[in-house]
Design a protein around this motif. Structure first.
Motif, PDB file in Angstrom:
ATOM      1  N   LYS A  27       0.879  -1.108  -0.047  1.00 38.84           N
ATOM      2  CA  LYS A  27      -0.067   0.009  -0.108  1.00 38.84           C
ATOM      3  C   LYS A  27       0.914   1.205  -0.178  1.00 38.84           C
ATOM      4  O   LYS A  27       2.153   1.102   0.312  1.00 38.84           O
ATOM      5  CB  LYS A  27      -0.880   0.097   1.313  1.00 38.84           C
ATOM      6  N   GLU A  28       0.347   2.238  -0.199  1.00 38.29           N
ATOM      7  CA  GLU A  28       1.006   3.721  -0.560  1.00 38.29           C
ATOM      8  C   GLU A  28       1.884   4.166   0.609  1.00 38.29           C
ATOM      9  O   GLU A  28       2.966   4.420   0.629  1.00 38.29           O
ATOM     10  CB  GLU A  28       0.101   4.661  -0.933  1.00 38.29           C
ATOM     11  N   THR A  29       1.296   3.854   1.909  1.00 32.15           N
ATOM     12  CA  THR A  29       1.862   4.206   2.998  1.00 32.15           C
ATOM     13  C   THR A  29       3.108   3.357   3.307  1.00 32.15           C
ATOM     14  O   THR A  29       4.341   3.862   3.771  1.00 32.15           O
ATOM     15  CB  THR A  29       1.025   3.848   4.252  1.00 32.15           C
ATOM     16  N   SER A  30       3.240   2.024   3.007  1.00 32.55           N
ATOM     17  CA  SER A  30       4.310   1.245   3.179  1.00 32.55           C
ATOM     18  C   SER A  30       5.342   1.650   2.059  1.00 32.55           C
ATOM     19  O   SER A  30       6.607   1.736   2.421  1.00 32.55           O
ATOM     20  CB  SER A  30       3.958  -0.129   2.708  1.00 32.55           C
TER      21      SER A  30
ATOM     22  N   LYS B 123       6.017   4.514   1.055  1.00 27.97           N
ATOM     23  CA  LYS B 123       6.619   5.890   1.383  1.00 27.97           C
ATOM     24  C   LYS B 123       7.510   5.529   2.713  1.00 27.97           C
ATOM     25  O   LYS B 123       8.683   6.204   2.804  1.00 27.97           O
ATOM     26  CB  LYS B 123       5.535   6.801   1.998  1.00 27.97           C
ATOM     27  N   ARG B 124       7.074   4.475   3.281  1.00 28.60           N
ATOM     28  CA  ARG B 124       8.005   4.209   4.625  1.00 28.60           C
ATOM     29  C   ARG B 124       9.149   3.599   4.162  1.00 28.60           C
ATOM     30  O   ARG B 124      10.406   3.892   4.732  1.00 28.60           O
ATOM     31  CB  ARG B 124       7.253   3.196   5.495  1.00 28.60           C
TER      32      ARG B 124
ATOM     33  N   ASP C 145       0.620  -7.157   2.590  1.00 29.65           N
ATOM     34  CA  ASP C 145       0.656  -5.623   2.878  1.00 29.65           C
ATOM     35  C   ASP C 145      -0.608  -5.014   3.481  1.00 29.65           C
ATOM     36  O   ASP C 145      -0.678  -4.485   4.507  1.00 29.65           O
ATOM     37  CB  ASP C 145       1.765  -5.116   2.250  1.00 29.65           C
TER      38      ASP C 145
ATOM     39  N   VAL D 154      -1.899  -3.916   9.688  1.00 32.15           N
ATOM     40  CA  VAL D 154      -2.175  -2.647  10.000  1.00 32.15           C
ATOM     41  C   VAL D 154      -1.466  -2.360  11.466  1.00 32.15           C
ATOM     42  O   VAL D 154      -1.016  -3.272  12.060  1.00 32.15           O
ATOM     43  CB  VAL D 154      -3.699  -2.303  10.324  1.00 32.15           C
ATOM     44  N   TYR D 155      -0.919  -1.115  11.567  1.00 34.37           N
ATOM     45  CA  TYR D 155      -0.271  -0.931  13.124  1.00 34.37           C
ATOM     46  C   TYR D 155      -1.163   0.164  13.793  1.00 34.37           C
ATOM     47  O   TYR D 155      -1.710   1.042  13.224  1.00 34.37           O
ATOM     48  CB  TYR D 155       1.065  -0.288  12.579  1.00 34.37           C
TER      49      TYR D 155
ATOM     50  N   GLU E  43      -1.488   2.712  17.364  1.00 33.52           N
ATOM     51  CA  GLU E  43      -0.847   4.012  17.591  1.00 33.52           C
ATOM     52  C   GLU E  43       0.414   3.834  18.397  1.00 33.52           C
ATOM     53  O   GLU E  43       1.317   4.859  18.377  1.00 33.52           O
ATOM     54  CB  GLU E  43      -1.801   5.050  18.288  1.00 33.52           C
TER      55      GLU E  43
END
Length: 209
Positions: free
Chosen positions: A34-37, A39-40, A67, A71-72, A74
């Motif tokens: 996914k996009e957040t991964s 970027k990470r 992926d 999810v992660y 907080e």
């Protein structure tokens, strides 16, 4: 390479170990993210960390996930969308994930001389009495991994490795031990198992039933 080894801890808990022999491009080409991964991983300065991140996604895919299923929260603790518990660890040449019906923590560490230099900071030194130098390194690594794995299970701010997590006496040949977390006026017990994989120690922690 494909999956290195699978450890079945109990009927509902398995650990999957990946030996990272691929280069970055091979790993990247074989995972969906996914996009957040994306970027990470772009923000990681170390290729070793990037390959560890990607090989974890390879393990997810081996287990029928990807992926997008991860999810992660907080606090940075990983979860699977289907409700299964997951724990993740990476160290140089190896990555590992554990999937379980129970809250679980795992840690994989390379056995290095450095662990003996820092051992007094995180453990009781009587654990290392009457051992060879190599076995001292291995046992200290098991104890460090035990504390890391328990911390991953609890994931609470303020837990101190030397002050709150205590291991019962054990032998390396046992491949298991028990430990206690003394924190917030309560005592919680954990079952620990550990394995060697080449020059690495893999540790798993589950709360005692």
């Amino acid at each position: 390479m494909p999956l290195f080894k699978t450890y079945n801890i109990n009927d509902s808990t398995s650990i999957f170990l990946w030996k990272i022999t691929e280069d970055y491009d091979d790993l990247f080409a074989n995972v969906k993210m996914k996009e957040t991964s994306l970027k990470r991983i772009e923000g990681m300065k170390s290729e070793s960390h990037q390959k560890g991140f990607l090989s974890v996604r390879m393990l997810l895919q081996h287990c029928g996930y990807n992926d997008f299923d991860l999810v992660y929260d907080e606090f940075g603790k990983p979860h699977l969308k289907d409700g299964k518990h997951i724990s993740i660890s990476h160290s140089f040449d190896f990555s590992a994930i554990a999937i379980s019906d129970e809250n679980i923590g795992i840690d994989i560490e390379q056995v290095k001389e450095k662990v003996l230099r820092i051992a007094p900071r995180f453990m009781e030194m009587w654990h290392l009495e009457n051992l060879s130098e190599l076995d001292k390194m291995k046992k200290a690594t098991v104890i460090w991994g035990t504390k890391e794995a328990i911390f991953k299970v609890k994931n609470e701010v303020g837990i101190s490795f030397p002050d709150h997590i205590f291991e019962k006496p054990f032998l390396l040949s046992d491949k298991k031990c028990s430990a206690e977390l003394h924190f917030n006026t309560s005592i919680e017990k954990f079952d620990i198992c550990f394995e060697e994989a080449e020059n690495y120690i893999l540790v798993c922690a589950l709360q005692s039933k």
